[in-house]
Design a protein around this motif. Structure first.
Motif, PDB file in Angstrom:
ATOM      1  N   HIS A 183       8.635   8.488   5.082  1.00 59.82           N
ATOM      2  CA  HIS A 183       8.235   7.316   5.153  1.00 59.82           C
ATOM      3  C   HIS A 183       8.419   6.657   3.462  1.00 59.82           C
ATOM      4  O   HIS A 183       7.874   7.581   2.490  1.00 59.82           O
ATOM      5  CB  HIS A 183       6.735   7.050   5.173  1.00 59.82           C
ATOM      6  CG  HIS A 183       6.144   5.802   5.642  1.00 59.82           C
ATOM      7  ND1 HIS A 183       6.309   4.817   4.700  1.00 59.82           N
ATOM      8  CD2 HIS A 183       6.059   5.085   6.719  1.00 59.82           C
ATOM      9  CE1 HIS A 183       5.786   3.631   5.186  1.00 59.82           C
ATOM     10  NE2 HIS A 183       5.657   3.847   6.207  1.00 59.82           N
ATOM     11  N   GLY A 184       8.993   5.741   3.188  1.00 58.63           N
ATOM     12  CA  GLY A 184       9.117   5.412   1.714  1.00 58.63           C
ATOM     13  C   GLY A 184       7.783   4.994   0.955  1.00 58.63           C
ATOM     14  O   GLY A 184       6.745   4.762   1.760  1.00 58.63           O
ATOM     15  N   THR A 185       7.797   5.029  -0.246  1.00 61.32           N
ATOM     16  CA  THR A 185       6.683   4.423  -0.938  1.00 61.32           C
ATOM     17  C   THR A 185       7.064   3.425  -2.008  1.00 61.32           C
ATOM     18  O   THR A 185       8.193   3.302  -2.413  1.00 61.32           O
ATOM     19  CB  THR A 185       5.923   5.405  -1.849  1.00 61.32           C
ATOM     20  OG1 THR A 185       6.727   6.057  -2.458  1.00 61.32           O
ATOM     21  CG2 THR A 185       5.262   6.539  -0.694  1.00 61.32           C
ATOM     22  N   PRO A 186       6.076   2.571  -2.322  1.00 63.46           N
ATOM     23  CA  PRO A 186       6.685   1.581  -3.369  1.00 63.46           C
ATOM     24  C   PRO A 186       6.909   2.317  -4.866  1.00 63.46           C
ATOM     25  O   PRO A 186       6.333   3.206  -5.167  1.00 63.46           O
ATOM     26  CB  PRO A 186       5.413   0.620  -3.448  1.00 63.46           C
ATOM     27  CG  PRO A 186       4.664   0.819  -2.235  1.00 63.46           C
ATOM     28  CD  PRO A 186       4.864   2.269  -1.925  1.00 63.46           C
ATOM     29  N   LEU A 187       8.019   1.538  -5.525  1.00 60.37           N
ATOM     30  CA  LEU A 187       8.324   2.279  -6.711  1.00 60.37           C
ATOM     31  C   LEU A 187       7.179   2.383  -7.622  1.00 60.37           C
ATOM     32  O   LEU A 187       7.099   3.223  -8.718  1.00 60.37           O
ATOM     33  CB  LEU A 187       9.310   1.626  -7.317  1.00 60.37           C
ATOM     34  CG  LEU A 187      10.905   1.866  -6.642  1.00 60.37           C
ATOM     35  CD1 LEU A 187      12.072   1.089  -7.177  1.00 60.37           C
ATOM     36  CD2 LEU A 187      11.253   3.496  -6.641  1.00 60.37           C
ATOM     37  N   LEU A 188       6.274   1.216  -7.652  1.00 59.85           N
ATOM     38  CA  LEU A 188       5.201   1.242  -8.422  1.00 59.85           C
ATOM     39  C   LEU A 188       4.471   2.449  -8.239  1.00 59.85           C
ATOM     40  O   LEU A 188       4.005   2.962  -9.325  1.00 59.85           O
ATOM     41  CB  LEU A 188       4.463  -0.135  -7.889  1.00 59.85           C
ATOM     42  CG  LEU A 188       3.018  -0.217  -8.964  1.00 59.85           C
ATOM     43  CD1 LEU A 188       3.449  -0.548 -10.310  1.00 59.85           C
ATOM     44  CD2 LEU A 188       2.334  -1.513  -8.387  1.00 59.85           C
ATOM     45  N   GLU A 189       4.213   3.054  -7.232  1.00 59.56           N
ATOM     46  CA  GLU A 189       3.240   4.434  -6.884  1.00 59.56           C
ATOM     47  C   GLU A 189       4.257   5.318  -7.516  1.00 59.56           C
ATOM     48  O   GLU A 189       3.530   6.195  -8.092  1.00 59.56           O
ATOM     49  CB  GLU A 189       3.241   4.461  -5.369  1.00 59.56           C
ATOM     50  CG  GLU A 189       2.330   3.662  -4.533  1.00 59.56           C
ATOM     51  CD  GLU A 189       0.789   3.774  -5.223  1.00 59.56           C
ATOM     52  OE1 GLU A 189       0.450   4.850  -5.535  1.00 59.56           O
ATOM     53  OE2 GLU A 189       0.138   2.703  -5.236  1.00 59.56           O
ATOM     54  N   VAL A 190       5.436   5.392  -7.442  1.00 57.80           N
ATOM     55  CA  VAL A 190       5.968   6.610  -8.150  1.00 57.80           C
ATOM     56  C   VAL A 190       5.874   6.615  -9.615  1.00 57.80           C
ATOM     57  O   VAL A 190       5.624   7.642 -10.054  1.00 57.80           O
ATOM     58  CB  VAL A 190       7.531   6.518  -7.791  1.00 57.80           C
ATOM     59  CG1 VAL A 190       8.381   7.822  -8.181  1.00 57.80           C
ATOM     60  CG2 VAL A 190       7.837   6.483  -6.107  1.00 57.80           C
ATOM     61  N   ARG A 191       6.005   5.449 -10.152  1.00 55.16           N
ATOM     62  CA  ARG A 191       6.088   5.366 -11.645  1.00 55.16           C
ATOM     63  C   ARG A 191       4.704   5.561 -11.974  1.00 55.16           C
ATOM     64  O   ARG A 191       4.633   5.756 -13.204  1.00 55.16           O
ATOM     65  CB  ARG A 191       6.315   4.024 -11.793  1.00 55.16           C
ATOM     66  CG  ARG A 191       8.078   3.768 -11.624  1.00 55.16           C
ATOM     67  CD  ARG A 191       8.433   2.320 -12.066  1.00 55.16           C
ATOM     68  NE  ARG A 191       9.866   2.065 -11.409  1.00 55.16           N
ATOM     69  CZ  ARG A 191      10.711   0.881 -11.290  1.00 55.16           C
ATOM     70  NH1 ARG A 191       9.750  -0.243 -11.200  1.00 55.16           N
ATOM     71  NH2 ARG A 191      11.819   0.920 -11.112  1.00 55.16           N
ATOM     72  N   SER A 192       3.532   5.128 -11.322  1.00 58.95           N
ATOM     73  CA  SER A 192       2.320   5.590 -11.700  1.00 58.95           C
ATOM     74  C   SER A 192       1.822   7.091 -11.607  1.00 58.95           C
ATOM     75  O   SER A 192       0.680   7.359 -11.834  1.00 58.95           O
ATOM     76  CB  SER A 192       1.579   4.770 -10.954  1.00 58.95           C
ATOM     77  OG  SER A 192       1.270   5.011  -9.437  1.00 58.95           O
ATOM     78  N   GLY A 193       2.792   7.860 -10.920  1.00 59.27           N
ATOM     79  CA  GLY A 193       2.501   9.246 -11.164  1.00 59.27           C
ATOM     80  C   GLY A 193       2.245   9.800  -9.810  1.00 59.27           C
ATOM     81  O   GLY A 193       1.938  10.989  -9.558  1.00 59.27           O
TER      82      GLY A 193
END
Length: 372
Positions: free
Chosen positions: A223-233
């Protein structure tokens, strides 16, 4: 000591009438759709759930999980009202199967202790408050929150933990719960869990002839996640990659393998590559044999049975592509190794409460390698 293990999962609608409510609950979650909460979030959730519900209901009808009657929890409206639904998510019955399997397993390995297992859904019944009421009535003294998400994300495990804490603080004055509480954050490198994934891969490969096996590419779909979540750690994407590599490291036959992400929702940018786009790219290169491995999903539901099993194939065929072989790996569901993994993680939380001598593990040796 009375032990309560709470299996935390997404949940899913049990009837066509509650598809819209389920979607509204999902899109109202600020951990998934970050619109700041408040009236803006509510408006977005109301509008998108209203427009998406009819089509989503059709999808659930195609993979209806309870064609012969309710297989879900005791709190399911269908079970209470003896209704046979034609629009029930398979996640409900399969999570209940996982609950019963884990509870039965504990009777074998921990016979001197009473262990009760509960299911707690994030966006549909049973909700956290109902589960807490059951636990109070059952006199639970030690609780383990066990997410059915092997990899940690703030949008899944984090959201479930936050919701549980909010309900708990409202239900018990000052948050003084009547049990000692433990949390399992993740378990994506648990050997029993990895064995269960490879076992399901082996089951799928066993249905193929040798030539097909040789030509098959593994598409690990999460399941994908928003890039915002990835960038926030958020660690989810990294843990997904580590899971895939750990699974493949334990295989003797190394089929080509790839990682992709599915189920994008909302207006934000999400992790790439998209699963459907990756499969299409392979087809353009003449690769026509695929084993889809739903690596982040431990229970079959709409993302595995419909998005991968139905929708992706239909979309590719409409584009004029043809498969030689396309197989979707069966979900872990109640696989014995997966149930063992859940038990291992729960007992690790209780290692200072229960002596190792009280645990009667089965004689199964932990595997270090598997064959294709």
């Amino acid at each position: 000591m009375k032990i309560g293990i709470v299996l935390m999962n997404l949940g899913g609608p049990t009837h066509e009438d509650n598809v819209r409510i389920f979607l509204k609950n999902l899109f109202s979650d600020e951990d998934i759709i970050k619109l700041g909460g408040g009236w803006g979030q509510k408006l977005f959730a109301n509008v998108i759930s209203k427009f998406r519900a009819p089509n989503v209901a059709k999808d659930y009808k195609e993979i209806n999980g309870c064609p012969k009657g309710c297989t879900g929890s005791k709190h399911c409206f269908n079970r209470k009202n003896r209704v046979v639904s034609d629009c029930c998510s398979p996640i409900n019955g399969l999570t209940e199967l996982q609950r019963r399997s884990l509870e039965k397993y504990f009777k074998t390995i921990l016979p001197e202790h009473e262990v009760q297992v509960y299911t707690c859904m994030r966006y549909w019944l049973p909700f956290a408050e109902t589960v807490m009421e059951d636990m109070v009535n059952d006199g639970i003294t030690h609780t383990i929150l066990m997410p059915l998400y092997p990899q940690f994300s703030w949008t899944t495990t984090g959201s479930s933990f936050r919701d549980w804490e909010e309900v708990l603080n409202k239900k018990f004055e000052g948050g003084k719960k009547p049990w000692k509480e433990f949390h399992v954050k993740n378990y994506y490198l648990n050997e029993s869990y990895l064995n269960s994934v490879n076992s399901r891969i082996d089951e799928a490969m066993a249905e193929m002839d040798e030539d097909t096996k040789r030509k098959t590419h593994f598409i690990f779909s999460a399941h994908g996640t928003p890039l915002l979540e990835v960038r926030s750690g958020d660690p989810y994407t990294v843990e997904i990659k580590e899971t895939m590599e750990a699974v493949m490291a334990r295989r003797t036959e190394k089929n080509p393998y790839w990682l992709s992400f599915q189920s994008r929702v909302g207006p934000q940018k999400w992790t790439q590559p998209n699963t459907e786009e990756l499969v299409e790219r392979h087809l353009e290169y003449g690769i026509k044999n695929f084993l889809m491995v739903p690596i982040a999903f431990v229970t079959d539901h709409i993302e595995t049975l419909y998005e991968l099993g139905v929708e992706l194939v239909e979309d590719m065929e409409e584009e004029g592509f043809e498969f030689e072989n396309y197989t979707v790996m069966k979900g872990l569901n109640d696989h014995p190794d997966y149930i063992r993994a859940l038990a291992e993680e729960a007992l690790n939380c209780l290692r200072h409460e229960i002596p190792a001598s009280a645990i009667q593990w089965d004689k199964k040796e932990t595997k270090t390698d598997v064959t294709a």
